[in-house]
Motif scaffolding. Structure first.
Motif, PDB file in Angstrom:
ATOM      1  N   ASP A 141      18.678  88.815  46.063  1.00 34.15           N
ATOM      2  CA  ASP A 141      18.790  87.676  46.977  1.00 34.15           C
ATOM      3  C   ASP A 141      17.548  87.577  47.855  1.00 34.15           C
ATOM      4  N   ASP A 142      17.102  88.719  48.391  1.00 36.60           N
ATOM      5  CA  ASP A 142      15.925  88.715  49.261  1.00 36.60           C
ATOM      6  C   ASP A 142      14.666  88.344  48.489  1.00 36.60           C
ATOM      7  N   LYS A 143      14.538  88.870  47.276  1.00 36.26           N
ATOM      8  CA  LYS A 143      13.382  88.524  46.444  1.00 36.26           C
ATOM      9  C   LYS A 143      13.367  87.026  46.144  1.00 36.26           C
ATOM     10  N   ALA A 144      14.526  86.501  45.762  1.00 35.46           N
ATOM     11  CA  ALA A 144      14.605  85.079  45.411  1.00 35.46           C
ATOM     12  C   ALA A 144      14.257  84.194  46.607  1.00 35.46           C
ATOM     13  N   LYS A 145      14.706  84.602  47.806  1.00 39.99           N
ATOM     14  CA  LYS A 145      14.400  83.803  48.999  1.00 39.99           C
ATOM     15  C   LYS A 145      12.899  83.720  49.242  1.00 39.99           C
ATOM     16  N   ILE A 146      12.198  84.850  49.086  1.00 36.23           N
ATOM     17  CA  ILE A 146      10.748  84.860  49.285  1.00 36.23           C
ATOM     18  C   ILE A 146      10.058  84.004  48.220  1.00 36.23           C
ATOM     19  N   TRP A 147      10.427  84.189  46.964  1.00 31.85           N
ATOM     20  CA  TRP A 147       9.774  83.445  45.871  1.00 31.85           C
ATOM     21  C   TRP A 147      10.052  81.948  45.958  1.00 31.85           C
ATOM     22  N   ILE A 148      11.282  81.600  46.338  1.00 30.91           N
ATOM     23  CA  ILE A 148      11.610  80.183  46.497  1.00 30.91           C
ATOM     24  C   ILE A 148      10.792  79.583  47.630  1.00 30.91           C
ATOM     25  N   ARG A 149      10.629  80.350  48.693  1.00 33.05           N
ATOM     26  CA  ARG A 149       9.850  79.842  49.820  1.00 33.05           C
ATOM     27  C   ARG A 149       8.386  79.635  49.435  1.00 33.05           C
ATOM     28  N   ILE A 150       7.829  80.569  48.657  1.00 31.03           N
ATOM     29  CA  ILE A 150       6.463  80.399  48.164  1.00 31.03           C
ATOM     30  C   ILE A 150       6.372  79.158  47.276  1.00 31.03           C
ATOM     31  N   THR A 151       7.365  78.971  46.428  1.00 28.80           N
ATOM     32  CA  THR A 151       7.400  77.792  45.552  1.00 28.80           C
ATOM     33  C   THR A 151       7.389  76.509  46.367  1.00 28.80           C
ATOM     34  N   ARG A 152       8.216  76.466  47.399  1.00 30.63           N
ATOM     35  CA  ARG A 152       8.294  75.259  48.223  1.00 30.63           C
ATOM     36  C   ARG A 152       6.988  75.005  48.972  1.00 30.63           C
ATOM     37  N   VAL A 177      21.832  86.291  42.028  1.00 33.73           N
ATOM     38  CA  VAL A 177      21.760  85.804  43.407  1.00 33.73           C
ATOM     39  C   VAL A 177      23.130  85.287  43.843  1.00 33.73           C
ATOM     40  N   GLN A 178      23.569  85.703  45.034  1.00 34.11           N
ATOM     41  CA  GLN A 178      24.868  85.289  45.561  1.00 34.11           C
ATOM     42  C   GLN A 178      24.741  84.209  46.637  1.00 34.11           C
ATOM     43  N   ASP A 179      23.578  84.092  47.232  1.00 31.98           N
ATOM     44  CA  ASP A 179      23.381  83.151  48.335  1.00 31.98           C
ATOM     45  C   ASP A 179      23.337  81.715  47.816  1.00 31.98           C
ATOM     46  N   GLN A 180      24.306  80.879  48.229  1.00 29.83           N
ATOM     47  CA  GLN A 180      24.407  79.518  47.719  1.00 29.83           C
ATOM     48  C   GLN A 180      23.206  78.648  48.107  1.00 29.83           C
ATOM     49  N   PRO A 181      22.725  78.685  49.361  1.00 26.91           N
ATOM     50  CA  PRO A 181      21.543  77.882  49.693  1.00 26.91           C
ATOM     51  C   PRO A 181      20.325  78.209  48.832  1.00 26.91           C
ATOM     52  N   THR A 182      20.152  79.480  48.479  1.00 34.62           N
ATOM     53  CA  THR A 182      19.033  79.863  47.618  1.00 34.62           C
ATOM     54  C   THR A 182      19.184  79.243  46.234  1.00 34.62           C
ATOM     55  N   LYS A 183      20.402  79.240  45.713  1.00 28.09           N
ATOM     56  CA  LYS A 183      20.639  78.614  44.406  1.00 28.09           C
ATOM     57  C   LYS A 183      20.330  77.124  44.451  1.00 28.09           C
TER      58      LYS A 183
END
Length: 417
Positions: A141-152, A177-183
Protein backbone atom coordinates in the motif's frame (compact mmCIF):
# COMPACT_ATOMS: atom_id res chain seq x y z
CA UNK A 1 17.16 35.06 17.00
CA UNK A 2 20.33 36.22 15.31
CA UNK A 3 22.62 33.72 13.64
CA UNK A 4 25.36 34.34 16.23
CA UNK A 5 23.03 33.61 19.16
CA UNK A 6 21.76 30.46 17.50
CA UNK A 7 25.32 29.28 16.87
CA UNK A 8 26.26 29.89 20.51
CA UNK A 9 23.17 28.04 21.74
CA UNK A 10 23.89 25.07 19.49
CA UNK A 11 27.51 24.84 20.63
CA UNK A 12 26.37 24.87 24.23
CA UNK A 13 23.82 22.10 23.57
CA UNK A 14 26.37 19.94 21.77
CA UNK A 15 28.55 19.99 24.93
CA UNK A 16 25.60 19.52 27.31
CA UNK A 17 24.74 16.27 29.07
CA UNK A 18 22.66 13.74 27.08
CA UNK A 19 19.77 13.93 29.55
CA UNK A 20 19.22 17.64 28.85
CA UNK A 21 19.88 17.70 25.12
CA UNK A 22 16.42 16.72 23.85
CA UNK A 23 14.57 19.33 25.92
CA UNK A 24 17.21 21.96 25.16
CA UNK A 25 17.09 21.40 21.41
CA UNK A 26 13.26 21.43 21.38
CA UNK A 27 13.18 24.71 23.31
CA UNK A 28 15.73 26.25 20.93
CA UNK A 29 13.72 25.12 17.89
CA UNK A 30 10.61 26.83 19.25
CA UNK A 31 12.59 30.06 19.74
CA UNK A 32 13.97 29.88 16.18
CA UNK A 33 10.50 29.38 14.71
CA UNK A 34 9.14 32.28 16.74
CA UNK A 35 11.61 34.70 15.09
CA UNK A 36 11.19 35.04 11.30
CA UNK A 37 14.54 36.80 10.85
CA UNK A 38 17.16 34.57 9.22
CA UNK A 39 14.78 31.64 9.65
CA UNK A 40 16.17 29.50 6.83
CA UNK A 41 19.82 29.76 7.87
CA UNK A 42 18.97 29.19 11.54
CA UNK A 43 16.94 26.05 10.73
CA UNK A 44 19.74 24.70 8.54
CA UNK A 45 22.27 25.27 11.34
CA UNK A 46 19.89 23.53 13.77
CA UNK A 47 19.43 20.39 11.66
CA UNK A 48 23.17 20.17 10.96
CA UNK A 49 23.80 20.33 14.70
CA UNK A 50 21.36 17.57 15.68
CA UNK A 51 22.91 15.35 12.99
CA UNK A 52 26.43 16.04 14.23
CA UNK A 53 28.71 13.47 15.80
CA UNK A 54 28.35 15.03 19.26
CA UNK A 55 24.64 14.09 19.32
CA UNK A 56 24.04 10.35 19.40
CA UNK A 57 21.68 8.53 17.02
CA UNK A 58 19.26 7.71 19.84
CA UNK A 59 18.91 11.43 20.62
CA UNK A 60 18.98 12.56 16.99
CA UNK A 61 16.04 10.44 15.82
CA UNK A 62 13.27 12.03 17.96
CA UNK A 63 14.80 15.49 17.45
CA UNK A 64 14.80 15.06 13.67
CA UNK A 65 11.22 13.72 13.68
CA UNK A 66 10.07 16.75 15.69
CA UNK A 67 12.03 19.06 13.38
CA UNK A 68 10.31 17.63 10.27
CA UNK A 69 6.84 17.98 11.82
CA UNK A 70 7.40 21.63 12.77
CA UNK A 71 9.04 22.46 9.44
CA UNK A 72 6.07 20.99 7.59
CA UNK A 73 3.72 23.30 9.54
CA UNK A 74 5.36 26.44 8.16
CA UNK A 75 3.18 28.28 5.61
CA UNK A 76 6.05 29.46 3.36
CA UNK A 77 6.82 26.77 0.78
CA UNK A 78 10.06 28.47 -0.32
CA UNK A 79 11.51 28.23 3.19
CA UNK A 80 10.53 24.58 3.43
CA UNK A 81 12.19 23.86 0.09
CA UNK A 82 15.39 25.70 1.00
CA UNK A 83 15.71 24.09 4.44
CA UNK A 84 14.44 20.67 3.39
CA UNK A 85 16.92 20.41 0.51
CA UNK A 86 19.91 21.13 2.75
CA UNK A 87 18.56 18.87 5.49
CA UNK A 88 18.40 15.96 3.03
CA UNK A 89 21.99 16.64 1.95
CA UNK A 90 23.12 16.68 5.59
CA UNK A 91 21.25 13.45 6.26
CA UNK A 92 22.55 11.61 3.16
CA UNK A 93 25.73 10.12 4.75
CA UNK A 94 23.69 8.71 7.65
CA UNK A 95 20.48 7.83 5.85
CA UNK A 96 20.70 4.13 6.77
CA UNK A 97 20.25 5.04 10.43
CA UNK A 98 17.43 7.53 9.78
CA UNK A 99 15.27 5.94 7.09
CA UNK A 100 11.94 6.78 8.74
CA UNK A 101 12.92 10.41 9.28
CA UNK A 102 14.48 10.63 5.82
CA UNK A 103 11.24 9.43 4.20
CA UNK A 104 9.17 11.92 6.23
CA UNK A 105 11.53 14.74 5.25
CA UNK A 106 11.33 13.88 1.55
CA UNK A 107 7.54 13.65 1.68
CA UNK A 108 7.45 17.09 3.28
CA UNK A 109 9.77 18.47 0.59
CA UNK A 110 7.64 16.90 -2.16
CA UNK A 111 4.56 18.58 -0.66
CA UNK A 112 6.37 21.91 -0.72
CA UNK A 113 7.38 21.52 -4.35
CA UNK A 114 3.77 20.70 -5.26
CA UNK A 115 2.65 23.75 -3.29
CA UNK A 116 4.85 25.77 -5.68
CA UNK A 117 3.49 23.73 -8.63
CA UNK A 118 6.94 22.30 -9.34
CA UNK A 119 5.74 18.77 -10.00
CA UNK A 120 8.91 17.52 -11.70
CA UNK A 121 11.03 18.33 -8.63
CA UNK A 122 8.41 16.69 -6.42
CA UNK A 123 8.57 13.51 -8.50
CA UNK A 124 12.38 13.44 -8.33
CA UNK A 125 12.34 13.78 -4.54
CA UNK A 126 9.75 11.03 -4.18
CA UNK A 127 11.90 8.75 -6.34
CA UNK A 128 14.70 9.03 -3.75
CA UNK A 129 12.59 7.51 -0.97
CA UNK A 130 13.89 4.04 -0.05
CA UNK A 131 11.09 1.51 -0.52
CA UNK A 132 13.12 -1.71 -0.38
CA UNK A 133 15.06 -1.82 2.86
CA UNK A 134 16.09 -4.30 5.50
CA UNK A 135 15.80 -1.56 8.16
CA UNK A 136 12.03 -1.11 7.89
CA UNK A 137 9.06 -2.85 6.32
CA UNK A 138 7.29 -0.97 3.53
CA UNK A 139 3.88 -2.41 2.63
CA UNK A 140 2.54 -2.68 -0.90
CA UNK A 141 0.00 0.00 0.00
CA UNK A 142 2.79 2.42 0.92
CA UNK A 143 4.77 1.61 -2.21
CA UNK A 144 1.71 2.07 -4.41
CA UNK A 145 0.93 5.44 -2.81
CA UNK A 146 4.42 6.75 -3.58
CA UNK A 147 4.45 5.42 -7.16
CA UNK A 148 0.95 6.72 -7.86
CA UNK A 149 1.97 10.12 -6.56
CA UNK A 150 5.03 10.15 -8.83
CA UNK A 151 2.79 9.15 -11.74
CA UNK A 152 0.40 12.00 -11.03
CA UNK A 153 3.26 14.52 -10.78
CA UNK A 154 4.54 13.54 -14.22
CA UNK A 155 1.03 13.71 -15.63
CA UNK A 156 0.71 17.26 -14.30
CA UNK A 157 3.87 18.08 -16.27
CA UNK A 158 2.39 16.38 -19.38
CA UNK A 159 5.04 13.65 -19.33
CA UNK A 160 3.11 10.40 -19.96
CA UNK A 161 6.28 8.41 -20.73
CA UNK A 162 7.76 8.73 -17.22
CA UNK A 163 4.27 8.50 -15.73
CA UNK A 164 3.70 5.16 -17.46
CA UNK A 165 6.98 3.72 -16.15
CA UNK A 166 5.85 4.26 -12.54
CA UNK A 167 2.28 3.18 -13.24
CA UNK A 168 3.70 -0.13 -14.46
CA UNK A 169 5.35 -0.57 -11.05
CA UNK A 170 1.98 -0.11 -9.40
CA UNK A 171 0.52 -2.82 -11.64
CA UNK A 172 2.84 -5.34 -10.01
CA UNK A 173 1.38 -4.73 -6.53
CA UNK A 174 -2.11 -3.33 -7.16
CA UNK A 175 -3.80 -6.69 -6.41
CA UNK A 176 -2.34 -6.60 -2.89
CA UNK A 177 -3.33 -2.99 -2.25
CA UNK A 178 -6.17 -2.54 0.27
CA UNK A 179 -6.46 1.25 0.25
CA UNK A 180 -9.50 2.20 -1.87
CA UNK A 181 -8.37 5.77 -2.73
CA UNK A 182 -5.09 4.37 -4.07
CA UNK A 183 -6.99 1.94 -6.29
CA UNK A 184 -9.13 4.77 -7.63
CA UNK A 185 -6.06 6.93 -8.27
CA UNK A 186 -4.57 4.00 -10.18
CA UNK A 187 -7.65 3.77 -12.40
CA UNK A 188 -7.64 7.51 -12.97
CA UNK A 189 -3.94 7.53 -13.82
CA UNK A 190 -4.47 4.72 -16.33
CA UNK A 191 -7.21 6.73 -18.00
CA UNK A 192 -5.15 9.95 -18.07
CA UNK A 193 -2.10 8.21 -19.55
CA UNK A 194 -4.17 6.55 -22.27
CA UNK A 195 -5.77 9.93 -22.94
CA UNK A 196 -2.38 11.69 -23.13
CA UNK A 197 -1.01 9.05 -25.50
CA UNK A 198 -4.14 9.34 -27.68
CA UNK A 199 -5.31 5.81 -26.95
CA UNK A 200 -8.75 7.31 -26.72
CA UNK A 201 -10.74 4.09 -26.82
CA UNK A 202 -8.85 2.65 -23.82
CA UNK A 203 -9.11 6.00 -22.04
CA UNK A 204 -12.86 6.14 -22.61
CA UNK A 205 -13.33 2.66 -21.19
CA UNK A 206 -11.21 3.50 -18.11
CA UNK A 207 -13.08 6.75 -17.48
CA UNK A 208 -16.42 4.96 -17.84
CA UNK A 209 -15.42 2.27 -15.34
CA UNK A 210 -14.27 4.99 -12.95
CA UNK A 211 -17.62 6.77 -13.29
CA UNK A 212 -19.36 3.61 -12.05
CA UNK A 213 -17.46 3.50 -8.74
CA UNK A 214 -20.04 4.10 -5.97
CA UNK A 215 -17.48 5.46 -3.49
CA UNK A 216 -16.83 8.53 -5.67
CA UNK A 217 -18.94 11.66 -5.31
CA UNK A 218 -21.74 12.05 -7.84
CA UNK A 219 -20.21 15.20 -9.33
CA UNK A 220 -16.84 13.51 -9.87
CA UNK A 221 -18.53 10.48 -11.43
CA UNK A 222 -20.27 12.75 -13.93
CA UNK A 223 -16.93 14.40 -14.74
CA UNK A 224 -15.44 10.98 -15.43
CA UNK A 225 -18.44 10.12 -17.60
CA UNK A 226 -17.99 13.35 -19.56
CA UNK A 227 -14.32 12.49 -20.08
CA UNK A 228 -15.37 9.03 -21.31
CA UNK A 229 -17.70 10.62 -23.88
CA UNK A 230 -15.02 13.05 -25.08
CA UNK A 231 -12.49 10.25 -25.56
CA UNK A 232 -15.05 8.07 -27.34
CA UNK A 233 -15.78 10.91 -29.77
CA UNK A 234 -12.04 11.33 -30.47
CA UNK A 235 -11.44 7.59 -30.96
CA UNK A 236 -11.03 6.21 -34.50
CA UNK A 237 -14.35 5.34 -36.12
CA UNK A 238 -15.14 1.65 -36.39
CA UNK A 239 -16.91 -1.29 -34.70
CA UNK A 240 -14.96 -0.98 -31.40
CA UNK A 241 -15.86 2.67 -31.00
CA UNK A 242 -19.47 1.87 -31.99
CA UNK A 243 -19.72 -0.56 -29.08
CA UNK A 244 -18.27 2.01 -26.67
CA UNK A 245 -20.67 4.66 -27.93
CA UNK A 246 -23.55 2.24 -27.39
CA UNK A 247 -22.48 1.67 -23.77
CA UNK A 248 -22.34 5.41 -23.18
CA UNK A 249 -25.58 6.19 -25.00
CA UNK A 250 -27.61 3.68 -23.00
CA UNK A 251 -26.23 5.00 -19.69
CA UNK A 252 -29.06 6.82 -17.90
CA UNK A 253 -26.67 9.52 -16.70
CA UNK A 254 -25.39 10.72 -20.07
CA UNK A 255 -28.24 13.22 -20.70
CA UNK A 256 -26.84 15.18 -17.73
CA UNK A 257 -23.53 15.70 -19.56
CA UNK A 258 -22.88 18.64 -21.86
CA UNK A 259 -21.49 16.25 -24.47
CA UNK A 260 -24.73 14.26 -24.79
CA UNK A 261 -25.86 16.04 -27.97
CA UNK A 262 -22.75 15.15 -29.97
CA UNK A 263 -22.78 11.63 -28.49
CA UNK A 264 -26.34 11.11 -29.70
CA UNK A 265 -25.61 12.45 -33.18
CA UNK A 266 -22.57 10.23 -33.56
CA UNK A 267 -24.35 7.14 -32.22
CA UNK A 268 -27.29 7.68 -34.60
CA UNK A 269 -24.90 8.22 -37.54
CA UNK A 270 -25.90 11.81 -38.12
CA UNK A 271 -23.45 13.97 -40.05
CA UNK A 272 -21.89 16.53 -37.68
CA UNK A 273 -22.14 20.22 -38.55
CA UNK A 274 -19.10 22.55 -38.40
CA UNK A 275 -20.74 24.66 -35.66
CA UNK A 276 -21.32 21.60 -33.48
CA UNK A 277 -17.73 20.46 -33.95
CA UNK A 278 -16.38 23.94 -33.13
CA UNK A 279 -18.39 24.11 -29.89
CA UNK A 280 -17.09 20.68 -28.88
CA UNK A 281 -13.48 21.61 -29.72
CA UNK A 282 -13.54 24.56 -27.31
CA UNK A 283 -13.82 22.17 -24.36
CA UNK A 284 -10.89 19.93 -25.32
CA UNK A 285 -7.51 19.73 -23.62
CA UNK A 286 -4.39 20.87 -25.54
CA UNK A 287 -3.13 17.31 -26.14
CA UNK A 288 -6.54 16.39 -27.56
CA UNK A 289 -6.11 19.09 -30.21
CA UNK A 290 -2.64 17.95 -31.28
CA UNK A 291 -1.82 17.74 -34.97
CA UNK A 292 -1.65 14.38 -36.74
CA UNK A 293 0.74 13.37 -39.54
CA UNK A 294 -1.46 14.89 -42.28
CA UNK A 295 -1.69 18.25 -40.50
CA UNK A 296 -5.24 17.85 -39.17
CA UNK A 297 -6.17 17.64 -35.50
CA UNK A 298 -7.31 14.47 -33.75
CA UNK A 299 -10.83 15.91 -33.66
CA UNK A 300 -10.78 16.78 -37.37
CA UNK A 301 -9.78 13.22 -38.21
CA UNK A 302 -12.39 11.69 -35.89
CA UNK A 303 -15.17 13.89 -37.30
CA UNK A 304 -14.15 13.21 -40.90
CA UNK A 305 -14.13 9.45 -40.32
CA UNK A 306 -17.50 9.62 -38.55
CA UNK A 307 -19.06 11.66 -41.35
CA UNK A 308 -17.63 9.18 -43.84
CA UNK A 309 -19.40 6.37 -41.98
CA UNK A 310 -22.55 8.49 -41.90
CA UNK A 311 -22.40 8.93 -45.67
CA UNK A 312 -22.00 5.16 -46.08
CA UNK A 313 -25.35 4.70 -44.31
CA UNK A 314 -27.09 7.07 -46.73
CA UNK A 315 -25.63 6.03 -50.08
CA UNK A 316 -24.84 2.77 -51.84
CA UNK A 317 -22.14 4.54 -53.83
CA UNK A 318 -20.94 8.10 -54.34
CA UNK A 319 -18.44 9.88 -56.62
CA UNK A 320 -15.18 10.71 -54.88
CA UNK A 321 -15.55 14.42 -55.72
CA UNK A 322 -19.03 14.55 -54.17
CA UNK A 323 -17.77 12.74 -51.09
CA UNK A 324 -15.01 15.29 -50.68
CA UNK A 325 -17.54 18.13 -50.89
CA UNK A 326 -19.74 16.53 -48.25
CA UNK A 327 -16.79 15.98 -45.92
CA UNK A 328 -15.30 19.44 -46.50
CA UNK A 329 -12.00 18.13 -47.93
CA UNK A 330 -10.58 17.60 -51.41
CA UNK A 331 -11.34 14.44 -53.38
CA UNK A 332 -7.86 12.90 -52.93
CA UNK A 333 -8.02 13.22 -49.16
CA UNK A 334 -11.54 11.81 -49.02
CA UNK A 335 -10.43 8.82 -51.11
CA UNK A 336 -7.35 8.31 -48.90
CA UNK A 337 -9.42 8.24 -45.71
CA UNK A 338 -11.96 5.87 -47.25
CA UNK A 339 -9.19 3.55 -48.48
CA UNK A 340 -7.53 3.51 -45.07
CA UNK A 341 -10.77 2.73 -43.24
CA UNK A 342 -11.67 -0.04 -45.72
CA UNK A 343 -8.18 -1.53 -45.38
CA UNK A 344 -8.40 -1.50 -41.57
CA UNK A 345 -11.85 -3.10 -41.60
CA UNK A 346 -13.58 -0.02 -40.16
CA UNK A 347 -15.63 0.62 -43.30
CA UNK A 348 -17.29 -1.95 -45.54
CA UNK A 349 -17.00 -1.31 -49.27
CA UNK A 350 -14.57 -0.86 -52.16
CA UNK A 351 -13.22 1.90 -54.40
CA UNK A 352 -13.63 1.91 -58.19
CA UNK A 353 -10.78 4.20 -59.24
CA UNK A 354 -11.61 3.95 -62.93
CA UNK A 355 -15.07 5.47 -62.48
CA UNK A 356 -13.94 7.44 -59.38
CA UNK A 357 -16.72 5.87 -57.28
CA UNK A 358 -16.78 4.56 -53.75
CA UNK A 359 -19.21 1.68 -53.21
CA UNK A 360 -20.52 1.02 -49.71
CA UNK A 361 -21.87 -2.26 -48.37
CA UNK A 362 -24.44 -2.55 -45.60
CA UNK A 363 -23.13 -5.98 -44.69
CA UNK A 364 -19.62 -6.87 -43.64
CA UNK A 365 -17.96 -9.08 -46.21
CA UNK A 366 -14.82 -9.66 -44.23
CA UNK A 367 -15.28 -12.51 -41.74
CA UNK A 368 -12.53 -11.21 -39.48
CA UNK A 369 -14.27 -7.86 -39.16
CA UNK A 370 -17.48 -9.65 -38.32
CA UNK A 371 -15.72 -11.54 -35.56
CA UNK A 372 -14.17 -8.35 -34.22
CA UNK A 373 -17.34 -6.31 -34.23
CA UNK A 374 -19.65 -9.05 -33.02
CA UNK A 375 -22.25 -7.81 -35.50
CA UNK A 376 -22.49 -6.38 -39.00
CA UNK A 377 -22.23 -2.69 -39.63
CA UNK A 378 -25.77 -2.85 -40.95
CA UNK A 379 -28.78 -0.71 -40.31
CA UNK A 380 -29.35 1.54 -37.33
CA UNK A 381 -32.06 -0.71 -35.94
CA UNK A 382 -29.82 -3.77 -35.92
CA UNK A 383 -27.03 -1.88 -34.19
CA UNK A 384 -29.39 -0.50 -31.54
CA UNK A 385 -30.79 -4.00 -31.01
CA UNK A 386 -27.26 -5.34 -30.59
CA UNK A 387 -26.44 -2.56 -28.11
CA UNK A 388 -29.58 -3.33 -26.07
CA UNK A 389 -28.79 -7.06 -25.95
CA UNK A 390 -25.22 -6.33 -24.89
CA UNK A 391 -26.45 -3.92 -22.23
CA UNK A 392 -28.88 -6.51 -20.85
CA UNK A 393 -26.21 -9.21 -20.59
CA UNK A 394 -23.83 -6.78 -18.87
CA UNK A 395 -26.50 -5.86 -16.33
CA UNK A 396 -27.24 -9.55 -15.64
CA UNK A 397 -23.53 -10.23 -15.11
CA UNK A 398 -23.22 -7.19 -12.82
CA UNK A 399 -26.20 -8.26 -10.69
CA UNK A 400 -24.83 -11.81 -10.48
CA UNK A 401 -21.47 -10.50 -9.29
CA UNK A 402 -23.18 -8.33 -6.65
CA UNK A 403 -25.16 -11.32 -5.37
CA UNK A 404 -21.99 -13.43 -5.21
CA UNK A 405 -20.19 -10.69 -3.26
CA UNK A 406 -23.01 -9.79 -0.87
CA UNK A 407 -24.56 -13.23 -0.34
CA UNK A 408 -21.89 -15.88 -1.11
CA UNK A 409 -23.75 -18.65 0.74
CA UNK A 410 -26.93 -18.10 -1.29
CA UNK A 411 -24.90 -17.94 -4.52
CA UNK A 412 -23.06 -21.19 -3.81
CA UNK A 413 -26.33 -22.91 -2.87
CA UNK A 414 -28.06 -21.90 -6.10
CA UNK A 415 -25.05 -22.58 -8.32
CA UNK A 416 -24.55 -25.97 -6.67
CA UNK A 417 -28.20 -26.83 -7.34
Amino acid sequence: MTADRVTEALLALEDAQASTKIQGYNDLLDKILAQPDQLSSNLVAYVQSILGDSVGIVTSRPLLASFVDKLASLPDADIKVAVGTQAIDALAPKVVSFEEQDSALKLMLANSYEQNEDFTSSAKVLQQITLDSSQRHVTDDDKAKIWIRITRCYLEEDDPTNALSYLNRVKNVIYNVQDQPTKLQFQLSQARISDSQRNFLDASNSYLNLSLEPVIDEEERLQALSAAIVCAVLAPAGPKRARQLARLYKDDRTPQCDEFAILENIFLDRVLSPAEVKAFAEKLQPHQMAKTADGSTVLDKAVLEHNLLGVSRLYSNIPVTNLGSMLGVDADRAEAYAAQMIEQGRLSGYIDQIDALIHFSNETSNSEVAKTSGASVGTRELRMWDANVQGLTEEVERVTTMIQTTHPEFYELKMGA
